[in-house]
Enzyme design. Structure first.
Site, PDB file in Angstrom:
ATOM      1  N   LYS A 187       7.481   8.113  -1.765  1.00  0.00           N
ATOM      2  CA  LYS A 187       7.546   8.026  -0.397  1.00  0.00           C
ATOM      3  C   LYS A 187       8.921   7.971   0.111  1.00  0.00           C
ATOM      4  CE  LYS A 187       6.098   4.564   3.107  1.00  0.00           C
ATOM      5  NZ  LYS A 187       4.954   3.556   3.380  1.00  0.00           N
TER       6      LYS A 187
ATOM      7  N   CYS B 273       2.806   8.119   4.671  1.00  0.00           N
ATOM      8  CA  CYS B 273       2.613   7.227   5.797  1.00  0.00           C
ATOM      9  C   CYS B 273       3.913   7.308   6.742  1.00  0.00           C
ATOM     10  CB  CYS B 273       2.549   5.594   5.475  1.00  0.00           C
ATOM     11  SG  CYS B 273       2.165   4.652   6.881  1.00  0.00           S
TER      12      CYS B 273
ATOM     13  N   GLU C  67      -3.380   5.521   1.931  1.00  0.00           N
ATOM     14  CA  GLU C  67      -2.140   5.044   1.175  1.00  0.00           C
ATOM     15  C   GLU C  67      -2.268   3.776   0.239  1.00  0.00           C
ATOM     16  OE1 GLU C  67       0.920   3.428   3.785  1.00  0.00           O
ATOM     17  OE2 GLU C  67       2.651   3.907   2.258  1.00  0.00           O
TER      18      GLU C  67
HETATM   19  N1  LIG Z   1       2.744   1.916   5.394  1.00  0.00           N
HETATM   20  C1  LIG Z   1       3.696   2.341   6.245  1.00  0.00           C
HETATM   21  O1  LIG Z   1       4.584   3.012   6.237  1.00  0.00           O
HETATM   22  N2  LIG Z   1       3.446   1.897   7.582  1.00  0.00           N
HETATM   23  C2  LIG Z   1       4.297   1.926   8.665  1.00  0.00           C
HETATM   24  C3  LIG Z   1       3.848   1.730   9.950  1.00  0.00           C
HETATM   25  C4  LIG Z   1       3.612   3.151  10.608  1.00  0.00           C
HETATM   26  O2  LIG Z   1       4.458   4.104  10.414  1.00  0.00           O
HETATM   27  O3  LIG Z   1       2.871   3.340  11.470  1.00  0.00           O
END
Ligand SMILES: NC(=O)NCCC(=O)O
Length: 417
Positions: free
Chosen positions: A221, A258, A146
């Site tokens: 996203k 993510c 990401e």
């Molecule tokens: N970049 C992101 O969405 N991180 C959130 C933390 C997670 O989902 O573990």
């Protein structure tokens, strides 16, 4: 990596000090798999692996032996390199559909105090040899982590990091388009996107670059975290691209970026649209999500009869100005350790060991996409699911006067005599 001797040191009370927090290793080992392999008797390790990683076509997942020259490149550029193979049963009417897929995890290259352009170029420079190893190893589809083209500065809430945002056809995409064309490889590139045609708005976007160096499309996203220091809602909005599946030369792919991995319906949507492989480019830290990491992707692969490629950033990124997490704890200047551990999960519940917890890495796996339909035929989840019942529940739930369907024990609120 050799077991780090420092792990043996004892503190004042004779308690073994955990190295994990200091260098990102697990008690001096790069991964859980290497820790277990080094410390268990072979027959016990085999049994533990069967339970942890599952079986593919009735046996332990196969490894691929890569040429010595490829291994030498991974040593030269100091990245973990592992390769596996998911088989499917032989079919009488369909030829196998084997694709070679790669996942790349990396730390940033320069301190976050360096000029932005230098930081970005240094990441390009670091990634190029890793992508080239993927390409020259015959990888058909490779996915990066990401926001690979910048430090993960969304913890800071400082707006100056927005400067890293690029249009879909910007510098990072052009850099990858050359490599995609050169190696006839599909590349999934997760960037901070600046949509210049819509008032310079920002998005967290995966760009799908085709094997001819063309841009096939993009996906934004869907779910933005509001947890811990993941202050991403300060920067961009929830995506507006639905759940696209991209039909590439090597199969139908989706990208669940993510935090979307915590949402089973998000995974489901890519499955309903026909994905055969869903990539999960991520940035997440140990304290927050590590126990979830090996479970969620694997569960999605099982429930949706597709392969999942999970990629996490690696390393600790330290920012110039400290920030707080709004939890009363002291201010700090880093997110915590991005624990890497990228891996593949298969629809038959098997999965690969993970890449390093503290080093850059390239994970390669062959996968016969026929396995997806074979698992659909075996378990029939698409047939046994009750979509009409779920649809009705969701439609009701969205109404302001929704009442949860709870049937209380009539004796619960009766006074006892
Ligand atoms: N970049 C992101 O969405 N991180 C959130 C933390 C997670 O989902 O573990």
């Amino acid at each position: 990596m050799e077991k780090n001797q420092e792990v043996e040191t004892k503190n004042g009370e004779g308690v073994e000090e955990s190295k994990s927090l200091k260098d990102g290793s697990i008690c001096g080992y790069e991964s859980l798999h290497s820790l277990l392999s080094a410390n268990l008797k072979p027959e016990i390790f085999q049994e533990v692996s069967r339970l942890l990683l599952g079986l593919n076509c009735g046996r332990a997942i196969d490894t691929i032996v890569l040429p010595e020259s490829t291994k030498a490149l991974s040593s030269e550029h100091d990245f973990d390199l592992q390769a596996f193979c998911f088989h499917a049963d032989k079919e009488l009417l369909r030829a196998p559909r084997v694709v070679r897929v790669g996942l790349i995890q990396n730390s940033i290259s320069l301190p976050t105090t360096a000029p932005f352009l230098d930081q970005k170029r240094a990441i390009f420079q670091k990634l190029k040899p890793i992508i080239e190893v993927a390409g020259s190893s015959g990888v058909n589809i490779v996915c990066l982590q990401e926001a690979w083209m910048m430090p993960f500065a969304f913890c800071t809430r400082e707006k100056r990091w927005c400067e890293f945002a690029e249009p879909v056809d910007g510098e990072s995409t052009r850099f990858l388009q050359d490599l995609a064309l050169k190696f006839n490889m599909v590349i999934i590139s997760s960037i901070l996107e600046r949509d210049v045609n819509h008032g310079e708005t920002l998005w967290n976007t995966a760009v799908i670059i085709g094997n001819h160096g063309n841009i096939i499309g993009k996906h934004r996203k869907n779910h933005i975290p509001r947890v811990g220091d993941f202050n991403e809602s300060t920067y961009y909005m929830e995506g507006n691209t639905g759940h696209p599946v991209f039909e590439t030369a090597y199969g139908k792919i989706g990208v669940n970026i993510c935090y979307g991995r915590h949402h089973p319906l998000n995974w489901l949507a890519f499955g309903l649209n026909g994905a055969e492989i869903v990539f999960n480019p991520s940035a997440t830290v140990g304290e927050l999500s590590e126990p979830m990491w090996p479970i969620e992707a694997r569960n999605a692969a099982i429930a949706n009869s597709y392969f999942v490629g999970s990629i996490n950033r690696v390393g600790t990124e330290i920012f110039p100005n400290p920030f707080t997490s709004g939890d009363g704890k002291p201010q700090h200047a880093d997110f915590g350790h991005f624990y890497g551990s990228s891996h593949f999960s298969a629809p038959d519940a098997s999965c690969t060991p993970s890449l390093s917890r503290n080093r850059d890495g390239l994970l390669i796996s062959d996968m016969d996409l026929n396995l997806c339909r074979q698992l659909k035929d075996k378990w029939g989840f698409r047939m046994t699911a009750r979509y009409e019942v779920y649809a009705e529940l969701l439609a009701n739930y969205l109404k302001p006067d929704f009442k949860p369907q709870v049937i209380s024990d009539p004796l619960l609120h009766k006074k006892t005599l």
